[in-house]
Design a protein around this motif. Sequence first.
Motif: not given
Length: 980
Positions: A586-590, A914-919, A934-938, A950-953
């Motif tokens: 996940v981090l690699t992708a980010m 989990n978010i990455q998996k769904r993406f 405590d924050e994610l930015v997209f 809603p998926i992220i939330k």
Amino acid sequence: MLKFCSFTAGTLDTINWTLLKKNHPQIGYKTNMSDQKRVFLVDAFALIFRGYYAFIKNPQINSKGLDTSAIMGFMNSLLDVIKREKPDHLAVCFDKGGSVDRVEMFEAYKANRDETPEAIKIAVPYIQEILKAMHIPIMVKAGFEADDVIGTLSKQAEKEGYKTFMVTPDKDFAQLVSDNIFMYKPRFGGGYDIWGVPEVQEKFGVTDPLQVIDFLGMMGDSADNIPGLPGVGEKTAKKFLTTYGTMENLLANTHELKGKMREKVEAAKDLGLLSKKLATIMLDVPVTFNAKDFELDQPDMPKVTELFNELEFRNLLKNFTKTFAIDTAEETGASKNGSEEKIKATPKKETLIPEGQFDLFAAPGTGSVSEEEIASGFKTISTTNHFYQHIDSPFARTLLLRNLMKQTAVCFDTETTGLKALEVELIGIAFSYETGKGYYVSFPEDQAETQRILEDFRPFFESEIEKIGHNLKYDIKVLSTYKMPVKGKLFDTMIAHYLINPDMRHNMDVLAETYLNYQPISIAELIGKKGKNQLSMRSVPLKEQTEYAVEDADITFQLKQLFTGELENGNVTKLFNDIELPLVSVLTAMEIEGINVNTDFLKELSVALTADIDRLEKSIYEQAGEEFNIASPKQLGIVLFEKMELVKKPKKTKTGQYATGEDILSYLAKEHDIIKDIQEYRQYKKLQSTYVDALPNEVNPKTGRIHTQYMQAVAATGRLSSNNPNLQNIPIRTARGREVRKAFVPRDENHVLLAADYSQIELRIIAALSEEENMINAFKNGEDIHASTAAKVFNVPLNEVTRDQRSNAKTVNFGIVYGVSAFGLSNQTDLSRSEAKELIDTYYETYPKLKAYMSAQVDFAREHGYVETVLNRRRYLKDINSRNAVVRNGAERNAVNAPIQGSAADIIKLAMINIQKRFEKEGFRSRMLLQVHDELVFDTHKDELEIIKPIIKYEMEHAFKMSVPLDVEVGIGENWLEAH
DNA sequence: CTAACGACATA
DNA sequence: GTATGTCGTTAGC
């Protein structure tokens, strides 16, 4: 029983001579050149301190939580001396109560030394126990330093015809050196230097070793607090010695000196003479050199074994037994020398590979232990049989690939032209799938050709074969620039060790030494120290590249075998497999994704800041009545507190400067208008230098985006950290600082930035873990937790809570998470110390289970030596039972804070995976870009906005089920500031 | 040139 | 009071 010294001189000569030649071709000494008897006098404290600091970055803590660094360091040095030298006479000298005489002469003598570290204090009794068991005499004389004892004994031994070796790293001893007295300076990691008269003459620029006293007296010694002559350092002292020979002669001829130097030296004549006295090692300590007492005897093996076992010195015990075993073997005539004995222990295999012959199927040989290993205590590439093969033909690549594809797990490691994974070129890849064996595929400078060679290995990288590596994120990023994905299960030894012991460092060199007793080739040896003149790996001959690169892969492969068990022991296998390893991808992708930054906007911002900074600078100079460097706390302190005398008794920092931190300045703001300007100046300077001007330089020229690095194995609590640049501390608190966030923008006009924040996650976690219903209900009802706390603590209705009450409640809420003290709270608020204490007490009454939970954490830590998060991430707290209250309280705060901060980190990591998996599953074009604790930015594609939000939330709020609901606020905007 | 320090940005 | 990273200054090599 026979003694160590009963070998024939001939055998010893041979061994020592080889060792000496190997390590010190320039030195003509052997310790036993003549038939003279030798006595070794060991300076215990000097070696203990040295051993302790050698391990300072990687303290040796045994399973009982005892810091054994100092003991280990000392024993290594001592054993090394015994093993090398087989001394016939040896004693270890300790200090007791310091030097009475010197303190009488000069009160400050050694006064400003730091408190002796805990690990050293506890080391002394252990070491003395061990020495007793080894039957080694311990020399202590109350009121005298070890220096004086050693000095006196050396001179006495010399008279009786002995050669004396003073085992110490302390240069002060150089004054004692004579034709029969030597310094024996152990080196870090084994080996030693011997200083005789010529060496002392050369190092100190003197003709007589006694002049070392004058030298030390002139330049002073901050460690011993010998004042020395003012303005005289090493250089000047040497010059004086050449001209005047002694301190006295210098002081008698000060008229020959010039200018300032003359004034200073003439004013300090008494100080000079005193310094010389302080530096003089006494030779009249009431001790007697009695050769018989110093004879080295057989150790009490069972006793030593017991002590070493208690300390968990496994390697040291082996080493010790080995040393001893050789001796008995020789005594009984079973074996003529040490290496023969070793070969017997690990017989060489038959398989011998002719140099240069290509053999992918050869079994690795097992090495014999050489003298070099005995010297350093570590195995190295030259003492270990290995089969590392350079692969540089198409045919060899085909064979290698065929073998790789047969494996279930393979370690690989890339060599590149630098450290920025996304900007470097590939130089080589090392593979290893068997201990002691590995292959190195090298690549040319031609990138098209590099791509072609790399393609040969695509079947391997895309296979399901387990990929082992150390910091795999780096290698995967490098390969991604060649469009080479890495699939299959991963095993990262850096991250494995981060879970095994998060407080340690995880560089491979340290791990190899700690777990494999092996010292890898140092990169500095190969390409030089970093910074100036550092060569590229490309300039290293292929033969050496192969040795270096494959060694790394080999070590990593071996570490994996060990760490699999260690992870199990720490109960973190699940955390490793389910969280940290998936997170690597996940981090690699980010990181590869990066984030778009509006540099034009930052440039404008910089211009505006410069204008304000100039204005403030002028105003400050005017008010101060002089120009100075405002950015220098030192100069600023002098202006504020000496020249302007803003306050009677200014606070000082630990180094004796005036403290001018933000807290001090706010306090002073009412005293003078200049303070306000300084605060503003500081703020703008920080913004400009750290963010506004720095960020544009971080833009990757190829992608036009900023690619931070997330460090996954740094923070001891389990958090990530971010660097190059750090995007986890972009300003938000002040209006001016917030502007910087406007520079972070979506990738293009089809995207918007989406920011999703956990609300009060740490307080929710502590509420859930403590099962404190009062707090849980407040969260369940969706109340403002700080107002709710204020209402309860100050006993007022919720809608009547004042701003001050809420603010104080908020501070306590935060304080709880950090492990409050009344002192800290009163510093943070305008409450007095007693008011703060009262507030905390009321708080605990309001939330009684919180208090109980905190105590339970501390108790757990005391009993088990660690605390853990909701996902069983451990943090070991070695100081939890310390007798030192300051240290212990620190550990207790960690016992409370680590599970909370760490659980929050666990939860957001789960959400990210989990978010990455769904993406990926749903093939969204939107991308996760940043994590800020405590924050994610997209970057969100506008078409996907309504589906993704809603998926992220949902994924964040349901990442981990607790008795308290998690709440996530999602914002959207054309820049990072708007998205909040 | 490097390392330590003080200051300060975030959660 | 917890956890980090970066910048400019300064002292020492």
